[in-house]
Design a protein around this motif. Structure first.
Motif: not given
Length: 464
Positions: A179-203
């Motif tokens: 829901d948050y992703l739909k409302k922003v233009d830029v996303v910052f990802l820290c290094e300590d989130i799990n790889l599956d979530l990281k791939k989902e957000i990048v996608d």
């Protein structure tokens, strides 16, 4: 989006083109002013001959000192970079005129034109800086992370708040990330989130054309400069080994010898003044030897001018110097602020225990401590320790050990002789920047910051 990116690229091209015109036009204006608007042909001729070389030289130094970045540089840093670029261009132009047409190029023009260049470039780049900031605006942003989320958020809110409007802060356990992703233009990802979530957000960000910034871990860094290969018709990446080849080590050593000899010759008057200053103030030892760790965990004695009182660690033991550390002498504060205390390390480089560029050598006590706290710390000693490095140029004295390790590994992964030359020149820039040399500061309190200035930000940090 494509039109916007095309427009940004065109704006950059026009900016650099205008820069080049201003650099050349400034010299011509100087000719007109100094020769009553009638410059002799035999004087202006050498200038016309080297115009292409002047433009090329300017563009190189513009890139080295960061003027190619129209957005992320602060206004003061932009002006400072213009000053360094103009000075470097002056020195280079002096050599060019000497080797082309000798003294036909007037010395008065050579000395006055940099002033005109600095003034006109500063006015022009001020306009560009304001236009770029206005065009970019403040982008609504989401920050996702784990333990390091507060640190990253504090950096963005205090250093880049005019570029990013942080609307949401959440950790990887939040159920509202999409829901948050739909409302922003830029996303910052820290290094300590799990790889599956990281791939989902990048996608999601790739499919919706959102900007995404990722703090890299060793996995992302390892993929840099990977070579495309294949197993039959299956595309695969070959991950390069960390470290330098025999050829790279050879040319790096040649550069070390050349730069250290030049450095010793040029800075010898400064070192002599420092020797006198230290002896006249407290009469103690001039140099300070300390055991440090270099390539393959080998130990050596690093050489520095003494900046603290004698036997400073006799009672405290090994501790990092603070911003207002009472152990630092008056002369020592000046030496640290200008990095002059590091000059004797040119002898370390000449004798082969250090390199000009590489991870800064750390004390064995802290090396063992950091190896336990930071899993990737062991990769720093794959190459020889250096006088300066990527962490020193892009980071600060107060940059966390974790981020310094990332910079050091990125340097090893991206090593080239040209990168070394670039970092050597960029080190000149950071020598007189206060933030790059000040001691360890107290951390900014994240909760206090959010409570006082950013109370409207949605903070979604699920209990761990």
């Amino acid at each position: 989006m494509k039109n916007k990116e095309w427009g940004t690229g065109l704006f950059k091209f026009l900016t650099f083109f205008a820069d080049s015109v201003i650099v050349v036009f400034s010299v011509y204006i100087t000719f007109l002013l100094l020769f009553d608007f009638k410059p002799p042909k035999w004087n202006i001729g050498p200038f016309i001959d080297i115009i292409p070389l002047i433009i090329i030289t300017y563009l190189i130094f513009m890139y080295v000192f960061g003027l190619h970045d129209l957005l992320k540089r602060s206004f003061s840093e932009t002006i400072y970079s213009i000053f360094l670029t103009v000075i470097a261009l002056l020195v280079t132009t002096a050599f060019l005129t000497f080797f082309t047409r000798g003294f036909a190029y007037p010395r008065s023009v050579l000395l006055v034109s940099p002033v005109v260049q600095f003034v006109l470039l500063s006015i022009w780049r001020t306009i560009v800086w304001k236009i770029t900031r206005k065009f970019h605006g403040r982008k609504d942003s989401l920050i996702v992370g784990g333990k390091s989320i507060e640190y990253l958020t504090t950096k963005i809110l205090t250093k880049q708040k005019d570029l990013y409007n942080v609307k949401y802060i959440c950790n990887s356990k939040s159920r509202h990330i999409k829901d948050y992703l739909k409302k922003v233009d830029v996303v910052f990802l820290c290094e300590d989130i799990n790889l599956d979530l990281k791939k989902e957000i990048v996608d999601i960000c790739l499919s919706t054309r959102k900007s995404i910034y990722i703090i890299p871990d060793i996995y992302e860094i390892a993929l840099l400069n990977s070579k495309l290969s294949r197993a039959d018709d299956i595309p695969i990446f070959k991950v390069k080994k960390l470290g330098l080849t025999i050829e790279q080590k050879f040319f790096k050593r040649l550069l070390d010898i050349l730069v250290s000899l030049i450095g010793i010759i040029i800075t010898s008057p400064i070192m002599l003044i420092v020797v006198i200053a230290i002896k006249c103030t407290d009469g103690g030892d001039i140099f300070y030897k300390q055991e440090r760790v270099t390539i393959n965990d080998k130990k050596f004695n690093v050489l520095k001018f003494r900046t603290m009182v004698m036997n400073a660690e006799g009672l405290t033991g090994p501790v990092l110097a603070g911003e207002s550390d009472p152990r630092i002498t008056k002369v020592g504060r000046i030496l640290r602020a200008t990095r002059i205390d590091e000059l004797p390390q040119f002898f370390n480089i000449l004798f082969g225990t250090m390199s000009v560029v590489g991870p800064r050598p750390e004390r064995p006590f802290f090396v063992e401590q950091f190896k336990e706290e930071i899993p990737d710390y062991k990769y720093r000693t794959i190459v020889k320790a250096g006088l300066t490095g990527l962490a020193q140029v892009l980071g600060k004295y107060t940059t966390t050990p974790e981020d310094k390790v990332r910079y050091d590994i990125l340097y090893v992964r991206n090593y080239s002789i040209f990168l070394d030359l670039k970092l050597i020149l960029q080190t000149i820039k950071i020598m007189f920047m206060k933030e790059s040399s000040e001691g360890v500061k107290e951390d900014i309190d994240f909760n206090e910051l959010m409570r006082e200035e950013y109370s409207e930000v949605t903070i979604d940090l699920v209990e761990k």
